[in-house]
Write an enzyme that holds these catalytic residues in place. Sequence first.
Site, mmCIF file in Angstrom:
data_model
loop_
_atom_site.group_PDB
_atom_site.id
_atom_site.type_symbol
_atom_site.label_atom_id
_atom_site.label_comp_id
_atom_site.label_asym_id
_atom_site.label_seq_id
_atom_site.Cartn_x
_atom_site.Cartn_y
_atom_site.Cartn_z
ATOM 1 N N LYS A 114 0.892 -1.096 -0.074
ATOM 2 C CA LYS A 114 0.102 0.127 0.057
ATOM 3 C C LYS A 114 0.791 1.200 -0.029
ATOM 4 C CE LYS A 114 -4.510 -1.554 1.358
ATOM 5 N NZ LYS A 114 -5.730 -1.344 1.825
ATOM 6 N N LYS A 197 -6.163 -7.374 -7.588
ATOM 7 C CA LYS A 197 -7.437 -7.578 -7.128
ATOM 8 C C LYS A 197 -8.522 -6.598 -7.509
ATOM 9 C CE LYS A 197 -7.499 -5.978 -2.423
ATOM 10 N NZ LYS A 197 -7.974 -6.309 -1.012
ATOM 11 N N LYS A 200 -11.746 -1.132 -4.277
ATOM 12 C CA LYS A 200 -12.658 0.148 -4.103
ATOM 13 C C LYS A 200 -11.938 1.163 -4.856
ATOM 14 C CE LYS A 200 -14.269 -1.176 0.430
ATOM 15 N NZ LYS A 200 -13.023 -1.355 0.994
HETATM 16 N N1 AQP Z 1 -11.122 -8.671 -4.542
HETATM 17 C C1 AQP Z 1 -11.344 -9.148 -3.338
HETATM 18 N N2 AQP Z 1 -11.513 -10.356 -3.501
HETATM 19 C C2 AQP Z 1 -12.040 -11.010 -2.413
HETATM 20 N N3 AQP Z 1 -12.198 -10.512 -1.200
HETATM 21 C C3 AQP Z 1 -11.954 -9.249 -0.957
HETATM 22 N N4 AQP Z 1 -11.856 -8.170 -0.195
HETATM 23 C C4 AQP Z 1 -11.665 -7.129 -0.599
HETATM 24 N N5 AQP Z 1 -11.278 -7.106 -1.801
HETATM 25 C C5 AQP Z 1 -11.536 -8.440 -2.172
HETATM 26 C C6 AQP Z 1 -12.219 -8.531 1.314
HETATM 27 O O1 AQP Z 1 -13.320 -7.625 1.698
HETATM 28 C C7 AQP Z 1 -13.116 -7.545 3.248
HETATM 29 C C8 AQP Z 1 -13.221 -5.744 3.348
HETATM 30 O O2 AQP Z 1 -12.199 -5.326 2.660
HETATM 31 P P1 AQP Z 1 -11.638 -3.984 2.922
HETATM 32 O O3 AQP Z 1 -12.502 -2.869 2.274
HETATM 33 O O4 AQP Z 1 -11.706 -3.717 4.207
HETATM 34 O O5 AQP Z 1 -10.180 -3.724 2.432
HETATM 35 P P2 AQP Z 1 -9.403 -4.217 1.142
HETATM 36 O O6 AQP Z 1 -9.178 -5.613 1.425
HETATM 37 O O7 AQP Z 1 -8.477 -3.371 1.093
HETATM 38 O O8 AQP Z 1 -10.610 -3.873 -0.064
HETATM 39 P P3 AQP Z 1 -10.349 -2.753 -1.254
HETATM 40 O O9 AQP Z 1 -11.692 -2.983 -2.080
HETATM 41 O O10 AQP Z 1 -9.130 -3.390 -1.955
HETATM 42 O O11 AQP Z 1 -10.019 -1.573 -0.557
HETATM 43 P P4 AQP Z 1 -9.412 -0.610 -0.837
HETATM 44 O O12 AQP Z 1 -9.432 -0.237 -2.287
HETATM 45 O O13 AQP Z 1 -9.796 0.610 0.224
HETATM 46 O O14 AQP Z 1 -7.807 -0.997 -0.229
HETATM 47 C C9 AQP Z 1 -11.666 -7.856 3.483
HETATM 48 O O15 AQP Z 1 -12.019 -9.143 4.070
HETATM 49 C C10 AQP Z 1 -11.224 -8.307 2.210
HETATM 50 O O16 AQP Z 1 -10.197 -9.534 2.176
#
Ligand code: AQP
Length: 335
Positions: A114, A197, A200
Site C-alpha cells: 500500500k 485484485k 474499491k
Molecule cells: N477482490 C477481492 N476478492 C476477495 N475478497 C476481497 N476483499 C476485498 N477485496 C476483495 C475482502 O473484503 C473485506 C473487506 O475489505 P476492506 O474493504 O476492508 O479492504 P480491502 O481488502 O483493502 O478492500 P479493497 O476493496 O481493496 O479496498 P481499498 O481499495 O480501500 O484498499 C476483506 O475481508 C477483504 O479481504
Amino acid sequence: MTSAGRIFSGVQPTGNLHLGNYLGAIKNWVELQTDFDCIYCVVDLHAITVPQEPVNLRRSIREVTACLIASGIDPSRSVLFNQSRVPQHAELAWVFNCVARLGWLNRMTQFKEKAGMNKENATVGLYAYPTLMAADILCYKATHVPVGEDQKQHLELTRDIALAFNSMFDVDFFPQPEPQIQKTASRVMSLRDGTSKMSKSDTSDATRINLTDSVDDIAQKIKRAKTDPEALPSEAEGLADRPEARNLVRIFSGLSGRTESHILAEFGGQGFGVFKPALAELVVDVISPISQKMNQLLAEPDEIDKLLASGAEQAYAITGPVLEDVKKIIGLTPP
Ligand code: AQP
C-alpha cells in the site's frame, strides 16, 4: 455466549463495496450469523490511514452500513457499528503499539504494497494498521476471524501480540483468535487485469462491479471485461494460464454455488459471447435485490445513524470492561 464462538470482522468505508467484498467477505459474514455471535464493524479509523475527503468518508460510512444490511447482515442478530464510535479500539491499539516490536511490523507485506515506492510519505497510521486490527479483534476477545489471503499475516500478528501481552504481564487474558477459513474463499480479480485484485480504490470503475451498479452497468462491464480469444476449456486445469478467464469462471462459481468443473462442463468449448451474457444475468440476479434494498435504506440516513449508535452501545458494553481490565493489568489503574 451460546454460540460456536465470537466472530469479529470489518470493512473499510473507502468507497463502493464491490463483488470482491461480497464474495470474499460479506456473503460469508451473513452465513456466520447462524452459528456465531458476530460483531461487524465499518472500520473508519482504518480508512483514514490513507487520505479521505471528509464528505466522502461520511457518505461511505452510511453506504457501507446500508450495503451490509441489504446483503443480509441483521443488526438485531449481529452487532453492527462504525469503529470510531467505540474509543476502546484506538485505546487498545496504543497499548499494542507499546507491545508489538518494529521488527514484527517491518515484515508486514500489505504496508509495503500500500505504501508503494513512496514509503517515506506513508502515514504512521498505515504502518501501524496491523496493531489497530489486533485491537479491533482482541477488544472483543474474538475467538474467530474470517480472513482472506491478504489478511492472514495480520491475523498472525494479532496472535503474536495476544501472546506477548499475556507473557509480558504474566496473565492468561487475551485468547488466540483462530482464522475462520471460508468454504468458498476466493480472490476476485479486476475485470481489466486478472492478476490484480478487484478494489474499491482502483481509479477505473470499469475494473469492478459495485453492489450499486445498474443492470446496464453490469452488462456493459462484463461485456467489456478483458478476456482472451480462446474458447473456454472443458476442465479447470485449462484455466491455469488464463487469469482473466479464470476470474470470470470463479465469479460464476462464487455466485452460483456451482463448482468450476461443473460450470466448464456446461460452457467448455464455447466462446465468451455465450458465457458473458450468462454471467451478467447471474450477477444481476444477485446484486439487484441488494442495491434496491440499499437505496431504500439510504433514503433514511437518520435511521442508519441510529442503528450505528445502537450497535456502538452494544459494542461498548463488551469493550468497556475489557479495557478496564487491561488498564488494571498494566498498572494504569488500581487492581
Ligand atoms: N477482490 C477481492 N476478492 C476477495 N475478497 C476481497 N476483499 C476485498 N477485496 C476483495 C475482502 O473484503 C473485506 C473487506 O475489505 P476492506 O474493504 O476492508 O479492504 P480491502 O481488502 O483493502 O478492500 P479493497 O476493496 O481493496 O479496498 P481499498 O481499495 O480501500 O484498499 C476483506 O475481508 C477483504 O479481504
